[in-house]
Design a protein around this motif. Structure first.
Motif, PDB file in Angstrom:
ATOM      1  N   GLU A 134      36.141  38.801  40.949  1.00  7.66           N
ATOM      2  CA  GLU A 134      34.986  37.944  40.688  1.00  7.66           C
ATOM      3  C   GLU A 134      34.987  36.710  41.590  1.00  7.66           C
ATOM      4  OE1 GLU A 134      34.455  36.979  36.596  1.00  7.66           O
ATOM      5  OE2 GLU A 134      34.851  39.030  35.913  1.00  7.66           O
ATOM      6  N   ARG A 135      36.161  36.145  41.818  1.00  4.21           N
ATOM      7  CA  ARG A 135      36.235  34.935  42.633  1.00  4.21           C
ATOM      8  C   ARG A 135      35.751  35.213  44.049  1.00  4.21           C
ATOM      9  NH1 ARG A 135      39.533  33.793  46.368  1.00  4.21           N
ATOM     10  NH2 ARG A 135      40.973  35.456  45.738  1.00  4.21           N
ATOM     11  N   VAL A 136      36.148  36.371  44.594  1.00  7.94           N
ATOM     12  CA  VAL A 136      35.740  36.723  45.951  1.00  7.94           C
ATOM     13  C   VAL A 136      34.228  36.868  46.027  1.00  7.94           C
ATOM     14  CG1 VAL A 136      35.890  38.488  47.744  1.00  7.94           C
ATOM     15  CG2 VAL A 136      37.946  37.793  46.499  1.00  7.94           C
ATOM     16  N   LEU A 137      33.646  37.546  45.022  1.00  8.78           N
ATOM     17  CA  LEU A 137      32.194  37.728  45.018  1.00  8.78           C
ATOM     18  C   LEU A 137      31.473  36.396  44.848  1.00  8.78           C
ATOM     19  CD1 LEU A 137      29.735  39.578  45.027  1.00  8.78           C
ATOM     20  CD2 LEU A 137      30.050  39.910  42.565  1.00  8.78           C
ATOM     21  N   ALA A 138      31.964  35.545  43.943  1.00 10.92           N
ATOM     22  CA  ALA A 138      31.313  34.257  43.710  1.00 10.92           C
ATOM     23  C   ALA A 138      31.352  33.389  44.965  1.00 10.92           C
ATOM     24  CB  ALA A 138      31.986  33.537  42.543  1.00 10.92           C
ATOM     25  N   ASP A 139      32.490  33.376  45.633  1.00 14.95           N
ATOM     26  CA  ASP A 139      32.603  32.586  46.862  1.00 14.95           C
ATOM     27  C   ASP A 139      31.650  33.109  47.929  1.00 14.95           C
ATOM     28  OD1 ASP A 139      34.531  31.083  45.645  1.00 14.95           O
ATOM     29  OD2 ASP A 139      36.236  32.007  46.684  1.00 14.95           O
ATOM     30  N   LEU A 379      41.170  38.897  53.432  1.00  7.68           N
ATOM     31  CA  LEU A 379      41.044  39.662  52.192  1.00  7.68           C
ATOM     32  C   LEU A 379      41.798  40.982  52.186  1.00  7.68           C
ATOM     33  CD1 LEU A 379      37.217  39.151  51.549  1.00  7.68           C
ATOM     34  CD2 LEU A 379      39.108  37.930  50.463  1.00  7.68           C
ATOM     35  N   LEU A 380      41.825  41.696  53.327  1.00  7.67           N
ATOM     36  CA  LEU A 380      42.370  43.045  53.331  1.00  7.67           C
ATOM     37  C   LEU A 380      43.857  43.110  53.019  1.00  7.67           C
ATOM     38  CD1 LEU A 380      41.702  46.011  53.637  1.00  7.67           C
ATOM     39  CD2 LEU A 380      42.072  45.791  56.110  1.00  7.67           C
ATOM     40  N   PRO A 381      44.720  42.236  53.576  1.00  8.65           N
ATOM     41  CA  PRO A 381      46.150  42.336  53.249  1.00  8.65           C
ATOM     42  C   PRO A 381      46.435  42.264  51.749  1.00  8.65           C
ATOM     43  CG  PRO A 381      45.839  40.933  55.156  1.00  8.65           C
ATOM     44  CD  PRO A 381      44.471  41.209  54.610  1.00  8.65           C
ATOM     45  N   ALA A 382      45.734  41.386  51.046  1.00 12.36           N
ATOM     46  CA  ALA A 382      45.945  41.288  49.600  1.00 12.36           C
ATOM     47  C   ALA A 382      45.491  42.557  48.891  1.00 12.36           C
ATOM     48  CB  ALA A 382      45.196  40.072  49.047  1.00 12.36           C
ATOM     49  N   ARG A 383      44.379  43.133  49.361  1.00 14.08           N
ATOM     50  CA  ARG A 383      43.898  44.384  48.766  1.00 14.08           C
ATOM     51  C   ARG A 383      44.915  45.504  48.978  1.00 14.08           C
ATOM     52  NH1 ARG A 383      39.020  46.530  47.514  1.00 14.08           N
ATOM     53  NH2 ARG A 383      38.999  44.658  46.225  1.00 14.08           N
ATOM     54  N   LEU A 384      45.487  45.605  50.161  1.00 16.62           N
ATOM     55  CA  LEU A 384      46.475  46.649  50.442  1.00 16.62           C
ATOM     56  C   LEU A 384      47.731  46.458  49.604  1.00 16.62           C
ATOM     57  CD1 LEU A 384      46.151  46.986  54.333  1.00 16.62           C
ATOM     58  CD2 LEU A 384      45.015  48.322  52.543  1.00 16.62           C
ATOM     59  N   GLU A 385      48.152  45.217  49.423  1.00 18.53           N
ATOM     60  CA  GLU A 385      49.350  44.972  48.623  1.00 18.53           C
ATOM     61  C   GLU A 385      49.118  45.370  47.166  1.00 18.53           C
ATOM     62  OE1 GLU A 385      53.115  44.431  47.774  1.00 18.53           O
ATOM     63  OE2 GLU A 385      52.262  44.355  49.804  1.00 18.53           O
ATOM     64  N   ARG A 386      47.930  45.078  46.634  1.00 17.01           N
ATOM     65  CA  ARG A 386      47.615  45.507  45.269  1.00 17.01           C
ATOM     66  C   ARG A 386      47.649  47.022  45.158  1.00 17.01           C
ATOM     67  NH1 ARG A 386      43.789  41.376  45.499  1.00 17.01           N
ATOM     68  NH2 ARG A 386      42.107  42.825  45.997  1.00 17.01           N
ATOM     69  N   LEU A 387      47.122  47.721  46.165  1.00 13.81           N
ATOM     70  CA  LEU A 387      47.135  49.188  46.130  1.00 13.81           C
ATOM     71  C   LEU A 387      48.553  49.729  46.160  1.00 13.81           C
ATOM     72  CD1 LEU A 387      44.135  50.065  48.479  1.00 13.81           C
ATOM     73  CD2 LEU A 387      44.263  50.404  46.006  1.00 13.81           C
ATOM     74  N   ARG A 388      49.422  49.106  46.931  1.00 13.32           N
ATOM     75  CA  ARG A 388      50.831  49.554  46.964  1.00 13.32           C
ATOM     76  C   ARG A 388      51.475  49.394  45.587  1.00 13.32           C
ATOM     77  NH1 ARG A 388      50.711  46.265  51.769  1.00 13.32           N
ATOM     78  NH2 ARG A 388      50.436  47.592  53.626  1.00 13.32           N
TER      79      ARG A 388
END
Length: 495
Positions: A134-139, A379-388
């Motif tokens: 949500e924070r990413v979308l709101a920003d 944004l992408l590195p954090a997304r990849l870490e969550r997927l791992r």
């Protein structure tokens, strides 16, 4: 016209050559032993397959005599079953052309009801797509508001896509190793929209299209609806058998080939670079258009992100390659933003094709997509870490709760392609709904019915605690017992 069936095709549309073979249908049907009367059981089973999408609409059912032989029953039984299907609206007949499948008035295909079912207590593993914080979308909304205001005084129609977004996508391809200019980019309402546009322009009913088996179900459905003939090449445990791909291109000369070389959906496999070059050469020799789905290319978890498929072509050899991509898997499917990269002249023709049904995408969505793409390095590195982390949680939970299942941990992508060891995937998916888990069996990804019943695609797009709970519920489903098809009812026509 009063009383007409809106699901029936227009006059002449049924003569498309789409015929369901008697052995194919027999392989899909449950054993009628103990069910009386048999014809009612048969009609209910065929109707359920139609609503479930496992038998397509407007397909000719087998001749009564042929199906009776395949089912080892009487022709009178099949005739009575077909009569019931016509009465219930699941089929219709046209004199001299057989019996055709239909959607009863007021009925909703189960594929739709599965998507619209309430999610209050259900864990949805049917869709391998992440949410957007949500924070990413709101920003992003806060930042794009001034940009949107600048567009408010314009008509707002952009059939090619917003110029600044086309430039951003072109720059993305260039940074990944494939020099691209904005004129080679068309922004679409997702990768599926891009594929549909390409099929509408480059293919005609009856054309051959080569696909992997298994493959992305929505792409396969687009091929079926375009009345194209699928020529499938099998995926092995290790990936693509390029010799089979080359021979298929040489022998069948398909008009188009649809491939997912990057963390393939559903298997998670990654095509090596030297195999990409061979496929490109073979497609060029056969004159086949390649549609390469790179929707998952950025989701590299254990390996470097692969360069664009078309970058492996020899000089001038990428002229018949269309690359499609999307924000759905890397960011959020709710944006409905995708794109295709193709020769500039083809992009112009595709934009003309688009105008017939869609004058352009939402300006707001495109501005949001532009903002997110501009922030990819953040944004992408954090997304990849969550997927791992989510992948590790799913692997651990499966190993602990259902150790007899096996899989290969993919180097990227969004899901595991799990081997259940027995053909129970469809039954498990059906029963798991009672335990609050929605999931798709392997047959959903097959190019023909009756295969991959021992496979299950399990996405790791949810938080670890939710994935652990999902595995707990699937283990409980298994503990309750599942029916296994008897050997004589399994499809003997599949190699």
């Amino acid at each position: 016209m009063a009383g007409s069936n809106p699901s029936r095709p227009a006059e002449g549309a049924g003569r498309t050559g789409r015929v369901l073979g008697s052995r194919q249908l027999a392989a899909l049907l449950p054993d009628p032993a103990g069910s009386r009367p048999v014809y009612r059981h048969l009609a209910r089973a065929i109707g359920a397959l139609i609503l479930d999408g496992r038998i397509a609409l407007h397909v000719r059912l087998p001749a009564e005599r042929e199906l009776a032989v395949a089912l080892n029953t009487s022709r009178a039984t099949v005739t009575a079953a077909y009569d019931l299907l016509r009465e219930s609206g699941h089929a219709y007949s046209r004199q001299g052309s057989g019996t055709w499948t239909a959607l009863p008035e007021g009925a909703v295909p189960r594929e739709v009801t599965r998507r619209l079912a309430p999610l209050d207590t259900t864990i949805d593993l049917a869709r391998a797509a992440p949410g957007l914080p949500e924070r990413v979308l709101a920003d992003a909304l806060h930042r794009v508001a001034p940009r949107l205001g600048a567009h408010a005084h314009t008509p707002g129609y952009h059939p090619y896509g917003l110029p600044e977004l086309r430039a951003a996508v072109a720059g993305r391809f260039t940074r990944r190793g494939l020099a691209t200019v904005p004129e080679q980019v068309l922004v679409t309402s997702g990768a599926q929209h891009a594929l549909t546009l390409v099929l509408g322009l480059l293919c005609r009913p009856g054309d051959r299209v080569m696909t992997e088996n298994p493959s992305y179900p929505n792409a396969l459905e687009a091929l079926r609806r375009a009345r194209l003939r699928t020529v499938s090449v099998p995926m092995t445990e290790d990936g693509w058998d390029v010799e089979i791909v080359e021979s298929t291109l040489r022998q069948t000369v398909p008009q188009l080939a649809y491939l997912i070389p990057d963390f393939h959906n559903p298997t998670g496999l990654l095509m090596p670079g030297h195999e990409r070059a061979r496929v490109l050469r073979a497609a060029r020799r056969s004159g086949t258009w390649l549609v390469v789905d790179e929707t998952l290319a950025d989701l590299a978890l254990d390996v470097p992100a692969p360069p664009p498929f078309a970058s492996y072509a020899t000089p001038g050899g990428a002229g018949q390659v269309v690359t499609v991509g999307s924000m759905s898997k890397t960011h959020w499917g709710g944006l409905r933003i995708g794109w295709l990269r193709a020769p500039a002249r083809l992009v112009t023709e595709l934009a003309g094709q688009r105008i017939a049904t869609d004058l352009g995408g939402s300006v707001l969505d495109q501005l949001l997509a532009l903002d997110l793409l501009e922030r990819d390095e953040e944004l992408l590195p954090a997304r990849l870490e969550r997927l791992r982390e989510q992948r590790a949680a799913l692997v651990t939970a499966l190993s602990e709760r259902i150790p007899r299942w096996t899989w290969r941990t993919p180097p990227g992508g969004l899901s595991l392609w799990v081997d259940l060891g027995e053909p129970i995937a469809s039954a498990l998916a059906e029963r798991a709904l009672d335990h609050g888990v929605r999931i798709e069996g392997g047959a959903y990804f097959a190019t023909e019915p009756g295969v991959f019943e021992q496979r299950l695609r399990i996405p790791y797009t949810m938080p670890p605690d939710v994935l652990r709970e999902a595995v707990h519920r699937m283990a409980a489903t298994l503990a309750g017992g599942l029916p296994i098809p008897s050997a004589d009812r399994r499809p003997n026509w599949v190699a």
